[in-house]
Design a protein around this motif. Structure first.
Motif, PDB file in Angstrom:
ATOM      1  N   HIS A 286       0.851  -1.192   0.000  1.00  0.00           N
ATOM      2  CA  HIS A 286       0.000   0.000   0.000  1.00  0.00           C
ATOM      3  C   HIS A 286       0.885   1.240   0.000  1.00  0.00           C
ATOM      4  N   ARG A 287       0.541   2.221  -0.843  1.00  0.00           N
ATOM      5  CA  ARG A 287       1.376   3.407  -0.970  1.00  0.00           C
ATOM      6  C   ARG A 287       1.432   4.228   0.319  1.00  0.00           C
ATOM      7  N   LEU A 288       0.382   4.149   1.138  1.00  0.00           N
ATOM      8  CA  LEU A 288       0.375   4.861   2.417  1.00  0.00           C
ATOM      9  C   LEU A 288       0.659   3.932   3.587  1.00  0.00           C
ATOM     10  N   LEU A 289       1.181   2.732   3.299  1.00  0.00           N
ATOM     11  CA  LEU A 289       1.701   1.813   4.315  1.00  0.00           C
ATOM     12  C   LEU A 289       0.613   1.178   5.173  1.00  0.00           C
ATOM     13  N   ARG A 290      -0.592   1.066   4.633  1.00  0.00           N
ATOM     14  CA  ARG A 290      -1.651   0.400   5.381  1.00  0.00           C
ATOM     15  C   ARG A 290      -1.512  -1.119   5.296  1.00  0.00           C
ATOM     16  N   GLY A 291      -2.036  -1.796   6.306  1.00  0.00           N
ATOM     17  CA  GLY A 291      -2.193  -3.240   6.252  1.00  0.00           C
ATOM     18  C   GLY A 291      -1.052  -4.073   6.784  1.00  0.00           C
ATOM     19  N   ALA A 292       0.034  -3.458   7.227  1.00  0.00           N
ATOM     20  CA  ALA A 292       1.194  -4.243   7.662  1.00  0.00           C
ATOM     21  C   ALA A 292       1.190  -4.529   9.157  1.00  0.00           C
ATOM     22  N   ILE A 293       0.518  -3.713   9.951  1.00  0.00           N
ATOM     23  CA  ILE A 293       0.562  -3.838  11.409  1.00  0.00           C
ATOM     24  C   ILE A 293      -0.639  -4.636  11.884  1.00  0.00           C
ATOM     25  N   HIS A 294      -0.356  -5.655  12.693  1.00  0.00           N
ATOM     26  CA  HIS A 294      -1.394  -6.527  13.228  1.00  0.00           C
ATOM     27  C   HIS A 294      -1.199  -6.675  14.731  1.00  0.00           C
ATOM     28  N   ILE A 295      -2.229  -7.147  15.408  1.00  0.00           N
ATOM     29  CA  ILE A 295      -2.086  -7.440  16.827  1.00  0.00           C
ATOM     30  C   ILE A 295      -1.035  -8.535  16.999  1.00  0.00           C
ATOM     31  N   GLY A 296      -0.023  -8.253  17.788  1.00  0.00           N
ATOM     32  CA  GLY A 296       1.023  -9.231  18.064  1.00  0.00           C
ATOM     33  C   GLY A 296       2.192  -9.207  17.111  1.00  0.00           C
ATOM     34  N   GLY A 297       2.139  -8.405  16.049  1.00  0.00           N
ATOM     35  CA  GLY A 297       3.270  -8.406  15.136  1.00  0.00           C
ATOM     36  C   GLY A 297       3.074  -7.518  13.928  1.00  0.00           C
ATOM     37  N   THR A 298       3.979  -7.693  12.972  1.00  0.00           N
ATOM     38  CA  THR A 298       3.987  -6.900  11.742  1.00  0.00           C
ATOM     39  C   THR A 298       4.426  -7.808  10.607  1.00  0.00           C
ATOM     40  N   GLN A 299       3.849  -7.595   9.430  1.00  0.00           N
ATOM     41  CA  GLN A 299       4.232  -8.440   8.295  1.00  0.00           C
ATOM     42  C   GLN A 299       4.421  -7.576   7.063  1.00  0.00           C
ATOM     43  N   LEU A 300       5.636  -7.585   6.526  1.00  0.00           N
ATOM     44  CA  LEU A 300       5.975  -6.830   5.327  1.00  0.00           C
ATOM     45  C   LEU A 300       6.088  -7.772   4.134  1.00  0.00           C
ATOM     46  N   ILE A 301       6.015  -7.184   2.942  1.00  0.00           N
ATOM     47  CA  ILE A 301       6.277  -7.949   1.721  1.00  0.00           C
ATOM     48  C   ILE A 301       7.786  -8.062   1.500  1.00  0.00           C
ATOM     49  N   ALA A 302       8.469  -6.947   1.698  1.00  0.00           N
ATOM     50  CA  ALA A 302       9.923  -6.915   1.522  1.00  0.00           C
ATOM     51  C   ALA A 302      10.467  -5.724   2.293  1.00  0.00           C
ATOM     52  N   LEU A 303      11.752  -5.775   2.600  1.00  0.00           N
ATOM     53  CA  LEU A 303      12.415  -4.640   3.235  1.00  0.00           C
ATOM     54  C   LEU A 303      12.850  -3.640   2.164  1.00  0.00           C
ATOM     55  N   PRO A 304      12.843  -2.349   2.486  1.00  0.00           N
ATOM     56  CA  PRO A 304      13.260  -1.357   1.490  1.00  0.00           C
ATOM     57  C   PRO A 304      14.752  -1.447   1.192  1.00  0.00           C
ATOM     58  N   ASP A 305      15.115  -0.978   0.022  1.00  0.00           N
ATOM     59  CA  ASP A 305      16.510  -1.004  -0.425  1.00  0.00           C
ATOM     60  C   ASP A 305      17.255   0.180   0.193  1.00  0.00           C
ATOM     61  N   PRO A 306      18.229  -0.049   1.076  1.00  0.00           N
ATOM     62  CA  PRO A 306      18.946   1.053   1.719  1.00  0.00           C
ATOM     63  C   PRO A 306      19.627   1.996   0.737  1.00  0.00           C
ATOM     64  N   ALA A 307      20.183   1.464  -0.337  1.00  0.00           N
ATOM     65  CA  ALA A 307      20.881   2.313  -1.302  1.00  0.00           C
ATOM     66  C   ALA A 307      19.911   3.264  -1.991  1.00  0.00           C
ATOM     67  N   ARG A 308      18.730   2.757  -2.312  1.00  0.00           N
ATOM     68  CA  ARG A 308      17.725   3.600  -2.964  1.00  0.00           C
ATOM     69  C   ARG A 308      17.252   4.718  -2.028  1.00  0.00           C
ATOM     70  N   LEU A 309      17.035   4.383  -0.770  1.00  0.00           N
ATOM     71  CA  LEU A 309      16.625   5.393   0.196  1.00  0.00           C
ATOM     72  C   LEU A 309      17.720   6.428   0.425  1.00  0.00           C
ATOM     73  N   GLN A 310      18.972   5.970   0.486  1.00  0.00           N
ATOM     74  CA  GLN A 310      20.072   6.894   0.704  1.00  0.00           C
ATOM     75  C   GLN A 310      20.222   7.847  -0.474  1.00  0.00           C
ATOM     76  N   SER A 311      19.978   7.349  -1.661  1.00  0.00           N
ATOM     77  CA  SER A 311      20.049   8.209  -2.847  1.00  0.00           C
ATOM     78  C   SER A 311      18.978   9.304  -2.776  1.00  0.00           C
ATOM     79  N   ILE A 312      17.785   8.942  -2.332  1.00  0.00           N
ATOM     80  CA  ILE A 312      16.724   9.946  -2.190  1.00  0.00           C
ATOM     81  C   ILE A 312      17.099  10.965  -1.124  1.00  0.00           C
ATOM     82  N   ALA A 313      17.616  10.489  -0.001  1.00  0.00           N
ATOM     83  CA  ALA A 313      18.009  11.404   1.074  1.00  0.00           C
ATOM     84  C   ALA A 313      19.107  12.354   0.618  1.00  0.00           C
ATOM     85  N   ASP A 314      20.063  11.853  -0.134  1.00  0.00           N
ATOM     86  CA  ASP A 314      21.141  12.707  -0.647  1.00  0.00           C
ATOM     87  C   ASP A 314      20.588  13.770  -1.591  1.00  0.00           C
ATOM     88  N   THR A 315      19.606  13.384  -2.411  1.00  0.00           N
ATOM     89  CA  THR A 315      19.009  14.344  -3.331  1.00  0.00           C
ATOM     90  C   THR A 315      18.218  15.407  -2.568  1.00  0.00           C
TER      91      THR A 315
END
Length: 496
Positions: A286-315
């Motif tokens: 979900h683009r607004l991060l809905r649906g991942a948090i549940h009672i007792g835990g959290t479930q993601l599809i995948a972890l974000p790519d650190p290099a991609r995030l760092q590139s955005i932060a640098d920009t």
């Protein structure tokens, strides 16, 4: 990491209440919320106070008879207490005695008298009247003074709010914000819901804060039910909070530049935000991060790519430096709409608004639930102007990126897992998180079946909206959109 907070509650009488609250304030506590509960024979008012030292959470509980629904007003002890008292009066009919500003807060003039929507016997469809001239705007008089009404319906896409300016020339002498046009009865809607449904409702309290609100109510339910959460789940939840902070801060960084005519930077910021929203989609579905948090835990599809995030932060850092290097931008940002530290403290503001005025407050450190790593730090500025609120956002982008990358490395590919169905029973719980706007607080009570008997929600916008008129004093009218964006409070989060 185990949850460090220590929560304790004690009953107080009406006579003891002022001294008990004052003692907490003197000992470094801050008001988080005041929640009213309608029990069978009485009202129960719960005063929740937080202290960063050792993450203390204190509750003072006052029983109020239904045949005499009144409490001593504590508005003179703390500004936010006065607003909570007015909210309770509007929704439950419990009067704050000797309140210095007794007029309605939530209910506009067209709401029927003696209709209190949170009561168990309140009908869902009362007969409303016209709301004409019912709000007592204070008129500023004098030579050359005139009024400019703005809203509640706006030309843009923002939610409804009415702003009444008293001005001389272009200088604002006074601005009054009239809100509460979008009351949806969220807290009433949550009564009787199961925990899973409650999370879905919380995700929609304020659309840009899906993680902050859903996590706060989830943590409150877990505490009420005594449900433990693993360190990995805490890490993934903290990661989601920072992803939500990133896309909102980047959008604001661009919008602030746009409000002073620097549209090119806004176009680049929107491009970067779109990249972040696509990362959110890949992370949770979900683009607004809905649906991942549940009672007792959290479930993601995948972890974000650190290099991609760092590139955005640098920009972001590069674009921000170019923006601030523009003389027109600096002239419009620096010294505009200052919220002094003493005023910010008196009003009890939260989040980046507080930190831009030199207040060292952040629930990620003060009420932690996960280890964010050595790169986490609380970002502060001191001038309290538009530039400071801009700079806090810019620097927090870098901090959030470092935190996400730390958490991603620590999780080492683990994205959470499905957890067995929890067993719920009666209890109460408190959830505290640092949403992107500031501290979010949810308090819930569960009945014997595990459904919500009561949910009290405090978005930071409820606390921060009163600071906007203070900052606007002596500001020129053309700087109102810029100032409003630098605060960027939620209308929906304020009016539940």
């Amino acid at each position: 990491m185990t949850r460090p907070g220590y929560r304790h509650a004690r009953a107080v009488t009406a006579d003891d209440l002022p001294d008990a609250v004052q003692a907490h304030l003197d000992d470094g506590y801050q008001v988080a919320m005041v929640a009213c509960h309608e029990d069978v024979d009485a009202f129960r008012i719960v005063y929740v106070l937080l202290r960063a030292r050792a993450d203390d959470r204190s509750e003072l509980v006052l029983a109020v008879p239904k045949d005499a629904p009144a409490v001593p007003s504590l508005a003179r002890l703390d500004y936010s207490l006065g607003r909570f008292e007015r909210e309770i009066r509007d929704l439950y009919g419990v009067r704050p005695l000797e309140h210095p500003l007794p007029r309605r807060l939530v209910r506009h003039g067209h709401w029927p008298k003696r209709y209190y929507p949170m009561l168990s016997n309140a009908t869902p469809d009362p007969a409303f009247d016209q709301d004409i001239g019912s709000f007592p705007f204070i008129e500023v008089e004098g030579d050359g003074v005139y009024e400019i009404p703005v809203g509640p319906v706006h030309a843009g896409l923002i939610e409804p709010g009415h702003f009444r300016f008293s001005v001389v020339g272009e200088t604002i002498l006074r601005m009054k914000a009239r809100l509460w046009f979008v009351h949806r009865g969220i807290e009433k809607l949550l009564e009787g819901t199961d925990p899973g449904t409650a999370i879905q409702v919380a995700e929609r309290i304020s659309g840009d804060t899906a993680v902050g609100h859903s996590l706060a109510i989830t943590m409150a339910i877990e505490e009420a039910a005594g449900i433990a959460v693993t360190d990995d789940d805490r890490a993934t939840r903290a990661l989601l909070l920072e992803l939500e902070r990133l896309h909102n801060h980047v959008a604001d960084i661009g919008a602030l530049a746009n409000d002073v005519g620097y549209g090119l930077m806004n176009a680049h910021a929107l491009r970067l935000r779109e990249d972040l929203l696509r990362i959110n989609q890949a992370t949770t579905g979900h683009r607004l991060l809905r649906g991942a948090i549940h009672i007792g835990g959290t479930q993601l599809i995948a972890l974000p790519d650190p290099a991609r995030l760092q590139s955005i932060a640098d920009t972001v850092a590069e674009l921000s430096a170019i923006t601030i290097g523009n003389a027109t931008v600096r002239d419009r940002f620096i010294g505009t709409s200052v919220l002094p530290e003493n005023q910010a403290r008196r009003l009890g503001v939260l989040g980046y608004v507080a930190r831009a005025s030199g207040i060292d407050i952040d629930a990620r450190r003060d009420h932690p639930f996960a280890d964010l790593g050595d790169d986490f730090r609380v970002v502060q500025e001191s001038a309290g102007d538009v530039m400071s609120r801009y700079a806090v956002r810019v620097r927090e982008v870098q901090v959030s990126t470092a935190v996400i990358n730390h958490l991603t490395k620590r999780l080492d590919g683990r994205t959470g897992q499905a957890h067995p169905a929890a067993v719920f029973g009666p209890g109460s719980g408190l959830g505290i998180v640092e949403g992107w706007r500031g501290r979010i607080a949810h308090r819930v009570e569960l009945d014997a079946s595990g459904h919500l008997a009561r949910a009290k929600i405090v978005d930071p916008s409820f606390v921060n909206w009163p600071a906007l008129p203070v900052a606007l004093a002596d500001t020129i009218v053309p700087d109102f959109p810029l100032t409003n964006k630098s605060f960027n409070q939620s209308y929906a989060g304020n009016d539940l």
